[in-house]
Write an enzyme that holds these catalytic residues in place. Structure first.
Site, PDB file in Angstrom:
ATOM      1  CB  SER A  42      -0.953  -0.044   1.198  1.00 41.09           C
ATOM      2  OG  SER A  42      -2.002   0.900   1.043  1.00 41.09           O
ATOM      3  CG  ASP A 159      -4.152  -1.765   0.632  1.00 38.34           C
ATOM      4  OD1 ASP A 159      -3.233  -2.451   1.115  1.00 38.34           O
ATOM      5  OD2 ASP A 159      -4.283  -0.542   0.856  1.00 38.34           O
TER       6      ASP A 159
END
Length: 278
Positions: A42, A159
């Protein structure tokens, strides 16, 4: 330091809190701690990619320090026709990142790099270590529900924090013999939530995006503890007073990361100069 030691840096997720990674990298560079490979999840993937691309952290630091609420708002691109798969397409974010990351492949990076994403359909971790650097970062930062999943070679990716918020094991699998991991997800019970009014005692309910991000934060924090066992050193910047959507507070986050890295530098140097890393 033993010349056979390969130092890997694992940068964790955390949205705006992940700007602290910039400060950590600055401190490591100042201390002449070489970084031989990087894995990021991320926000950690975004910062890690920027640094891995050419070994420079100044550009992403300048970007973080110049970010304000207007710039953040401009990056939002809600498409209600996509509401069944995500609130934001992420196209503006990708266009924003392109001048920084460039149109290059991961194999072109100065420092070996891998981004961690998750296949939303198979629930498998996907390690992106080849192909487009920009697309890899775009996939790794795609928070479920907030962003539309990224179609990457036929797989729908989101993510990586959903499975591996601090990828210490990934950087070790890349060949690192000494792993430095950075976790910016402080204990949720110790966080300082000021809310929309700036008043800690505010009774106003948080907005839907804030609720989604905070829920994601809580889920990831429970998984982070396992990562500690996979790293030789864990750096944990104190960013308790920064909300995960406050990208305009980059200066504070960077300072927190720099301080946290400096605090553990004696231990890093001790371990690197001992037989523990051989």
């Amino acid at each position: 330091m033993n010349q056979d030691v390969k130092i890997g840096l694992a940068l964790g997720s955390g949205a705006a809190l992940g700007l602290a990674h910039i400060g950590v990298i600055k401190a490591l560079r100042e201390a002449d701690i070489p970084i031989d490979m990087i894995a990021g999840t991320s926000m950690g993937a975004l910062v890690g990619a920027c640094y891995a691309a050419d070994g420079q952290i100044e550009d992403v630091e300048e970007l973080a320090l110049s970010t304000n609420l207007r710039k953040i708002t401009h990056l939002l691109d809600p498409k209600f026709t996509f509401i069944r798969v995500g609130f934001l397409t992420g196209n503006r974010v990708e266009n924003f990142l392109k001048p920084i990351i460039g149109d290059r492949n991961i194999s072109d990076c100065k420092i070996p790099f891998a981004a961690v994403a998750a296949d939303i359909q198979s629930a498998e971790q996907v390690i992106l270590s080849q192909g487009s650097l920009l697309k890899a970062v775009r996939a790794s930062i795609s928070i479920p529900v907030v962003f539309v999943p990224v179609n990457y070679s036929g797989r729908f990716l989101v993510d990586g924090g959903t499975l591996n918020p601090v990828p210490a094991d990934v950087v070790r699998s890349m060949g690192a013999t000494f792993t430095i991991a950075v976790n910016v997800l402080n204990n949720p019970r110790e966080r300082i939530h000021l809310g929309l009014t700036g008043n800690k005692e505010s009774t106003r309910a948080p907005g839907i995006m804030n609720t989604l991000l905070q829920s994601f934060y809580l889920m990831e924090y429970e998984m982070v503890r396992a990562s500690i066992l996979k790293a030789d050193i864990m750096i944990e910047p104190d960013v308790r007073n920064i909300e995960i959507y406050e990208f305009h507070r980059g200066q504070e986050a960077i300072a927190a990361g720099y301080k946290a890295a400096q605090d553990v530098m004696p231990e890093i140097n001790r371990m690197l100069s001992s037989d523990e890393t051989v």
